[in-house]
Scaffold this motif. Structure first.
Motif, PDB file in Angstrom:
ATOM      1  N   GLY A  78       0.816  -1.212   0.000  1.00 13.24           N
ATOM      2  CA  GLY A  78       0.000   0.000   0.000  1.00 13.24           C
ATOM      3  C   GLY A  78       0.846   1.256   0.000  1.00 13.24           C
ATOM      4  O   GLY A  78       1.990   1.251   0.455  1.00 13.24           O
ATOM      5  N   ILE A  79       0.272   2.319  -0.530  1.00 17.92           N
ATOM      6  CA  ILE A  79       0.891   3.637  -0.511  1.00 17.92           C
ATOM      7  C   ILE A  79      -0.066   4.542   0.256  1.00 17.92           C
ATOM      8  O   ILE A  79      -1.244   4.656  -0.107  1.00 17.92           O
ATOM      9  N   TYR A  80       0.430   5.178   1.327  1.00 15.58           N
ATOM     10  CA  TYR A  80      -0.424   5.960   2.224  1.00 15.58           C
ATOM     11  C   TYR A  80       0.128   7.373   2.355  1.00 15.58           C
ATOM     12  O   TYR A  80       1.110   7.591   3.065  1.00 15.58           O
ATOM     13  N   ILE A  81      -0.504   8.315   1.684  1.00 16.95           N
ATOM     14  CA  ILE A  81      -0.039   9.698   1.680  1.00 16.95           C
ATOM     15  C   ILE A  81      -0.893  10.482   2.673  1.00 16.95           C
ATOM     16  O   ILE A  81      -2.037  10.845   2.381  1.00 16.95           O
ATOM     17  N   GLU A  82      -0.319  10.711   3.863  1.00 15.32           N
ATOM     18  CA  GLU A  82      -1.059  11.384   4.930  1.00 15.32           C
ATOM     19  C   GLU A  82      -1.557  12.749   4.469  1.00 15.32           C
ATOM     20  O   GLU A  82      -0.846  13.496   3.810  1.00 15.32           O
ATOM     21  N   GLY A  83      -2.804  13.036   4.804  1.00 18.33           N
ATOM     22  CA  GLY A  83      -3.411  14.290   4.416  1.00 18.33           C
ATOM     23  C   GLY A  83      -3.970  14.286   3.004  1.00 18.33           C
ATOM     24  O   GLY A  83      -4.593  15.258   2.575  1.00 18.33           O
ATOM     25  N   ILE A  84      -3.750  13.188   2.275  1.00 22.16           N
ATOM     26  CA  ILE A  84      -4.269  13.100   0.899  1.00 22.16           C
ATOM     27  C   ILE A  84      -5.102  11.830   0.728  1.00 22.16           C
ATOM     28  O   ILE A  84      -6.323  11.886   0.637  1.00 22.16           O
ATOM     29  N   SER A  85      -4.428  10.649   0.703  1.00 23.85           N
ATOM     30  CA  SER A  85      -5.164   9.427   0.421  1.00 23.85           C
ATOM     31  C   SER A  85      -4.276   8.203   0.587  1.00 23.85           C
ATOM     32  O   SER A  85      -3.052   8.302   0.590  1.00 23.85           O
ATOM     33  N   GLY A  86      -4.928   7.057   0.682  1.00 21.28           N
ATOM     34  CA  GLY A  86      -4.238   5.776   0.669  1.00 21.28           C
ATOM     35  C   GLY A  86      -4.655   4.988  -0.552  1.00 21.28           C
ATOM     36  O   GLY A  86      -5.744   5.203  -1.113  1.00 21.28           O
ATOM     37  N   PHE A  87      -3.788   4.066  -0.972  1.00 24.68           N
ATOM     38  CA  PHE A  87      -4.025   3.262  -2.165  1.00 24.68           C
ATOM     39  C   PHE A  87      -3.595   1.825  -1.865  1.00 24.68           C
ATOM     40  O   PHE A  87      -2.413   1.587  -1.587  1.00 24.68           O
ATOM     41  N   ARG A  88      -4.531   0.881  -1.911  1.00 24.74           N
ATOM     42  CA  ARG A  88      -4.187  -0.521  -1.639  1.00 24.74           C
ATOM     43  C   ARG A  88      -5.205  -1.441  -2.312  1.00 24.74           C
ATOM     44  O   ARG A  88      -6.400  -1.271  -2.174  1.00 24.74           O
ATOM     45  N   HIS A  89      -4.681  -2.406  -3.047  1.00 24.39           N
ATOM     46  CA  HIS A  89      -5.462  -3.556  -3.498  1.00 24.39           C
ATOM     47  C   HIS A  89      -4.924  -4.739  -2.703  1.00 24.39           C
ATOM     48  O   HIS A  89      -3.735  -4.786  -2.383  1.00 24.39           O
TER      49      HIS A  89
END
Length: 195
Positions: free
Chosen positions: A156-167
Motif C-alpha cells: 500500500g501507498i499511504y499519503i497522509e493528508g491526501i489518500s491511501g491506495f491498496r489492493h
C-alpha cells in the motif's frame, strides 16, 4: 466489540473468527486499517473497499481502491504504481521464492517510483485459520514458498493528508502459476463509482 464477538460466538460459531469489511474514504484511506466513522463520502475522494470471508474455517481477503466520481492525474499515477507493485508480488509468489525477496520486489518498485516515504507495512502475509499469519511477505522472513501456501499480496501507498491506495488479493501458491482466488476488477475505469 470483543464482548459482541464473544456473545455472537455462542450463537453462531465462525471458525477462525468473524469476517467483515472496512470502507474508509478520503483522508481516512491513508490509515491502513481505518475504523468506521460518521464521515460522509465526497466526490473526488478515494474509497478502499476491504472485505474478508471465511470459507470452511479458512480466511480470504480482497481489497480494492476505488474513486468517487472524479479521478485526478496524481490519484491515477499512485494507483498505477501500487497496482503494478501488487501484480509484481503476485507473479513472484511461486515455489522456491523467498518471502523477503517478494517483499523487496514490490516495495523497491514503489521506492523507485518516488513513493518510498509513504510505505507503512509489508507486502503481504500468510492466510489460513487466522486473518494474519506466517509466513510474512516482509524483509525479515526468508521462508521459501511451497505449493499449497496461501498468501495475501497488498502493498500500500499511504499519503497522509491526501489518500491511501491498496489492493489486496488472496493467492494460492501452486506448482505452476500463482492462483489468484479473488477476481474483482482492478482497471482504473472499473474502479470509478459514478455519482
Amino acid at each position: 466489540l470483543n464482548k459482541m464477538i464473544e456473545d455472537l460466538g455462542e450463537v453462531v460459531y465462525v471458525p477462525g473468527g468473524p469476517a467483515g469489511g472496512l470502507v474508509p474514504s478520503g483522508l481516512r484511506t491513508a490509515m491502513p486499517h481505518a475504523l468506521p466513522s460518521a464521515k460522509r463520502m465526497e466526490k473526488g475522494e478515494t474509497l478502499i473497499l476491504s472485505c474478508g470471508a471465511n470459507v470452511g474455517g479458512y480466511r480470504a481477503e480482497c481489497e480494492r481502491t476505488c474513486f468517487i466520481g472524479d479521478v485526478s492525474d496524481e490519484q491515477a499515477k499512485v494507483l498505477e504504481v501500487m497496482a503494478t507493485a501488487q501484480q509484481m508480488a503476485i507473479e513472484a509468489m511461486r515455489p522456491g521464492n523467498k518471502c523477503s525477496d517478494i517483499d523487496a520486489i514490490a516495495l523497491d518498485y514503489i521506492r523507485k517510483a518516488g513513493y518510498g516515504q509513504y510505505l507503512l507495512h509489508r507486502t503481504g502475509h500468510g492466510k489460513g485459520l487466522e486473518e494474519h499469519e506466517a509466513p510474512w511477505i516482509e524483509v525479515g522472513d526468508h521462508t521459501v514458498l511451497r505449493p499449497g501456501m496461501v498468501l495475501s499480496s497488498e502493498p500500500g501507498i499511504y499519503i497522509e493528508g491526501i489518500s491511501g491506495f491498496r489492493h489486496s488479493d488472496t493467492i494460492i501458491v501452486t506448482d505452476d502459476e500463482p492462483l489468484v482466488v479473488t477476481q474483482f476488477p482492478k482497471q482504473l475505469d472499473q474502479l470509478i463509482i459514478k455519482v
